[in-house]
Scaffold this motif. Sequence first.
Motif: not given
Length: 486
Positions: A183-199
């Motif tokens: 969570r300390s790095y800039p793209y934390f939320k983008d990473t979780l969103a990608f994983l969610d979108a990929a199922g």
Amino acid sequence: MEHWLVVALIILLVLLDLAIRAFSLVYVPIDRKPQTATGWLLAIFLIPYIGFILFLVLGSTKLPRSRREKQTEINRYILEQTEGIERVRRDHPWPAWLESITRLNRQLGAMPLVGGNQAELYPHYDDAFAEMTHAVDEARRFVHVEFYIASLDDTTRPFFESLARAQARGVTVRFLMDHWASRSYPYFKDTLAFLDAAGIEWHLMLPLLPMEGKFQRPDLRNHRKILVVDGSVAFTGSQNLIDRSYDTKTNIQRGLRWRDLFARFEGPVVAGINALFVTDWYSETDELLLRESDPVHRADRQDSLDCQVVPSGPGFDGENNLRLFNALLYSAQERVSITSPYFVPDDSMLYAITTTAQRGVEVELFVGEIGDHAMTWHAQRSYYEGLLRAGVKIWLYRAPTVLHAKHFTIDDDVAVIGSSNMDMRSFTLNLEISVMVRGKSFVDALRDVQDDYRAASRELTLDEWLTRPRRSRVFDNVARLTAALQ
């Protein structure tokens, strides 16, 4: 009346201060190393109220009881999943001391030495990601991903996209990342969103979510880096799932680039590496995964390797990695080469290294000319004089590269690679993975990597070190006082 209230308050604070100090002198040293106890007592005595509060929050190195009970349960699972013991080659040059060390590791971490393995090293960042991406594209059953830091950026995107493709074609993809680190790095939320979108099913390791009832000592972290594909291929080492700059503006402006080392394993050792993923998945989800891979049967090559996975961390009673490292150091007869980006040893390791050098073994240490954590870097520097006086050669990997690899070799026989630094944090606070490998071909390959380090480094001499500025000595020695608490 107000005067007496002020006097009463002062007396109360003085009594409370004395009570904190008296309690700390009795309680803090219990079941703690002298170094750690001294560090906490120093903090409490210098800043009584703040230091004592920090001790209450950070003083325990144990995971919650439920997680430790899961570790005990999973150890039985590890034993049931073990195969390849009968394939260990006890042929020349089998060191006389190795048998006792494998027994030590088995006692500490449940995993035996297994034979019939193959390994390949990836000392370059992009090559490691490319090989991991290729392995995921070949997956047919499952992919297990576990990283201390995971971030979707331009460098890691091809790997994340390979995970999405695997999930889309019916492969089960499971993903773990350390909560506080990622969570300390800039793209934390983008990473979780990608994983969610990929199922893809993902979970945070050691989450700090008090509103959800998930809380433990905040700086206990899962520092492992693991990828397992179909139970037949596994990767581990020092490299996180992030760009070499770690995606921060400061690092980019300074031109900092990390250098790591990852290893690809095939053979029975893969089941041991996967067992650690299964352990951590179980800890975070309460789901104990059934065995998903068939036994790995292949004809042993002449250069097959014997490997032993050594897990460590606050889920175990002993400091498994520290005990392994010290045992190997005392066993060395000819040569020891150590690479550790954060070298802050406890007293036992410092004595092991200096004693090994003083009894005539050639000992060299590769560290970075610069560091990315100021307090740790200064604490590390405080040990250089003692090491140099004992005869240890210190190689400083030139800036602006941050040497982040973690491995070492003992004589021509044994090597260790994994996620563990040689510092007190890795020994007591972090969940780590180390793989001990017996096999000359692997040691030779690791020595080639170390030769590359040496070519990109300069040797630090005692004369040079003794002439460093006084302010540097002060910073180093002050940082050393906090080493046991970092």
